[in-house]
Motif scaffolding. Structure first.
Motif, mmCIF file in Angstrom:
data_model
loop_
_atom_site.group_PDB
_atom_site.id
_atom_site.type_symbol
_atom_site.label_atom_id
_atom_site.label_comp_id
_atom_site.label_asym_id
_atom_site.label_seq_id
_atom_site.Cartn_x
_atom_site.Cartn_y
_atom_site.Cartn_z
ATOM 1 N N UNK A 147 0.804 -1.230 0.000
ATOM 2 C CA UNK A 147 0.000 0.000 0.000
ATOM 3 C C UNK A 147 0.833 1.273 0.000
ATOM 4 N N UNK A 148 0.591 2.099 -1.017
ATOM 5 C CA UNK A 148 1.237 3.395 -1.092
ATOM 6 C C UNK A 148 2.673 3.384 -1.545
ATOM 7 N N UNK A 149 3.238 2.227 -1.826
ATOM 8 C CA UNK A 149 4.648 2.177 -2.228
ATOM 9 C C UNK A 149 4.827 2.738 -3.630
ATOM 10 N N UNK A 150 5.815 3.609 -3.848
ATOM 11 C CA UNK A 150 6.083 4.095 -5.207
ATOM 12 C C UNK A 150 6.583 2.951 -6.082
ATOM 13 N N UNK A 151 6.511 3.146 -7.391
ATOM 14 C CA UNK A 151 6.840 2.077 -8.336
ATOM 15 C C UNK A 151 8.254 1.552 -8.140
ATOM 16 N N UNK A 152 9.220 2.433 -7.860
ATOM 17 C CA UNK A 152 10.601 1.978 -7.748
ATOM 18 C C UNK A 152 10.830 1.124 -6.509
ATOM 19 N N UNK A 153 9.949 1.236 -5.510
ATOM 20 C CA UNK A 153 10.036 0.379 -4.327
ATOM 21 C C UNK A 153 9.298 -0.935 -4.573
ATOM 22 N N UNK A 154 8.076 -0.834 -5.126
ATOM 23 C CA UNK A 154 7.273 -2.035 -5.356
ATOM 24 C C UNK A 154 7.963 -2.997 -6.308
ATOM 25 N N UNK A 155 8.695 -2.463 -7.297
ATOM 26 C CA UNK A 155 9.294 -3.343 -8.309
ATOM 27 C C UNK A 155 10.477 -4.136 -7.756
ATOM 28 N N UNK A 156 10.882 -3.855 -6.563
ATOM 29 C CA UNK A 156 11.934 -4.654 -5.927
ATOM 30 C C UNK A 156 11.422 -6.030 -5.504
ATOM 31 N N UNK A 157 10.101 -6.173 -5.473
ATOM 32 C CA UNK A 157 9.509 -7.411 -4.960
ATOM 33 C C UNK A 157 8.642 -8.078 -6.019
ATOM 34 N N UNK A 158 8.524 -9.377 -5.881
ATOM 35 C CA UNK A 158 7.765 -10.154 -6.858
ATOM 36 C C UNK A 158 6.864 -11.150 -6.134
ATOM 37 N N UNK A 159 5.635 -11.306 -6.646
ATOM 38 C CA UNK A 159 4.757 -12.359 -6.150
ATOM 39 C C UNK A 159 4.976 -13.595 -7.014
ATOM 40 N N UNK A 160 5.091 -14.738 -6.373
ATOM 41 C CA UNK A 160 5.290 -15.997 -7.076
ATOM 42 C C UNK A 160 4.156 -16.953 -6.728
ATOM 43 N N UNK A 161 3.635 -17.577 -7.758
ATOM 44 C CA UNK A 161 2.486 -18.474 -7.616
ATOM 45 C C UNK A 161 2.884 -19.848 -8.143
ATOM 46 N N UNK A 162 2.648 -20.881 -7.344
ATOM 47 C CA UNK A 162 3.001 -22.238 -7.757
ATOM 48 C C UNK A 162 2.064 -23.225 -7.080
ATOM 49 N N UNK A 163 2.113 -24.453 -7.529
ATOM 50 C CA UNK A 163 1.403 -25.538 -6.866
ATOM 51 C C UNK A 163 2.431 -26.364 -6.109
#
Length: 363
Positions: A147-163
């Motif tokens: 929430x509220x993170x600027x793009x340059x901060x948010x792009x440091x992280x990634x969501x990963x989805x797997x089974x």
């Protein structure tokens, strides 16, 4: 009865009615609820919704509403039109929806059914949801909100989805602000029309959604983020229509039903042809409202023909161009006329399939 007696009688009758409800408070509360429900509504549609709710509140504050006129005023049955010229309506919460902190995983989207879904608590960096597959034809979604993170901060992280138990994962960047309240499917595993071979109907499976740091730290390392919120889901997809190449191989599986701005559209026609030579697909423009899905598919098309593309002509307001090997959907507002046609830009490749599918509104 003199004037003084009349005044006393009126005061007595008013006391018998009890305290009067504060109309302003009722209207304000109603507007707040409407804004929460219509977080993605814009322009006149949202204004009309608030106005309609306010009228309803004003006629239900504890006093009898005035009698309705014998002949009600004429009203229009025409749907609200969104900014793209297409019918628009908000989809209300339904049984089976997963709703939390302003995010929603709908129980059904078009003809796709939610079979596993979860929205995590703030600060959870790993969540999971289990289900027993009845089909290998599924679509997955994963969302990471900072929430509220600027793009340059948010792009440091990634969501990963797997089974769980399977190798590999699907991933996308985190965001500071979700695109909307409703979270939609991002990935469809498996070959077109064949389903995901790693799933086995009847064998329990678990979806895992986690956030990792990919920039500025140890790549793929687990993190601690007090404000992060994750969501993930599995949808079993509805019926599909295959687009085949000249050899008869399915290259794209198109959903039979799409949803746009709260309305459902069913596939009406599909036209395809080889990209290498000959005429490309063209159809008479539907009078609308309708949707058109178009593009191309083929192994290695994007890399082999980086300077080439497809363009859709005959659709007002469309940007027109798409790189080879990609496809998407455009709205066709009511009143559209003429011909929708695909045209090649640059050198035509020696393989691949172009296609154009029309979806019409389901009444």
């Amino acid at each position: 009865m003199n004037l003084s007696d009349l005044r006393d009688e009126l005061a007595t009758r008013a006391d018998d009615l009890g305290p009067t409800t504060d109309l302003r408070a009722g209207v304000a509360d109603g507007v707040r609820r409407t804004k929460r429900r219509r977080a993605v509504a814009t322009g006149s549609a949202a204004t009309l919704a608030v106005a309609a709710l306010a009228v309803g509140v004003l006629t239900s504050v504890g006093r009898p509403a005035p009698p309705a006129p014998a002949t009600p005023p004429a009203t229009s049955a025409a749907p609200v039109t969104g900014t793209d010229g297409m019918p628009f309506r908000t989809v209300p919460d339904a049984p089976g929806d997963v709703v939390k902190d302003g995010l929603r995983l709908r129980a059904r989207v078009a003809d796709d059914a939610l079979v596993a879904g979860t929205v995590g608590d703030r600060g959870q960096t790993r969540i999971s949801a289990s289900w027993t597959p009845t089909s290998t034809h599924v679509a997955l979604t994963g969302t990471c909100v900072l929430p509220g993170a600027p793009a340059d901060v948010a792009e440091r992280y990634q969501v990963r989805v797997r089974v769980e138990g399977m190798t590999g994962y699907f991933g996308s960047g985190c965001t500071g602000t979700p695109a909307g309240r409703d979270l939609t499917a991002d990935w469809t595993p498996g070959d077109p029309g064949a389903g995901w071979s790693e799933l086995t109907p009847g064998r329990p499976a678990t979806l895992v959604v986690e956030v990792v740091e990919v920039v500025g730290g140890t790549r793929g390392a687990a993190v601690t983020l007090p404000d992060v919120q994750l969501a993930g889901a599995v949808y079993e997809v509805g019926e599909e229509t295959s687009v085949r190449d000249v050899a008869g191989t399915t290259v794209v599986a198109l959903p039979d039903v799409l949803e746009h701005e709260g309305y459902r559209y069913r596939i009406a026609s599909v036209t395809s042809s080889a990209l290498a030579s000959g005429p490309l697909p063209r159809v008479a423009a539907p009078s609308g409202p309708a949707l058109v899905t178009w593009g191309s598919s083929g192994d290695g098309l994007a890399a082999a023909t980086a300077d080439s593309s497809l363009r859709l002509t005959g659709l007002p307001g469309s940007d027109g161009g798409r790189s080879l090997g990609s496809w998407g959907t455009d709205p066709v507002p009511a009143g559209s006329t003429g011909t929708l046609a695909l045209a090649a830009e640059g050198q035509r490749p020696d393989h691949g399939t172009a296609f154009l599918a029309v979806y019409t509104l389901i009444p």
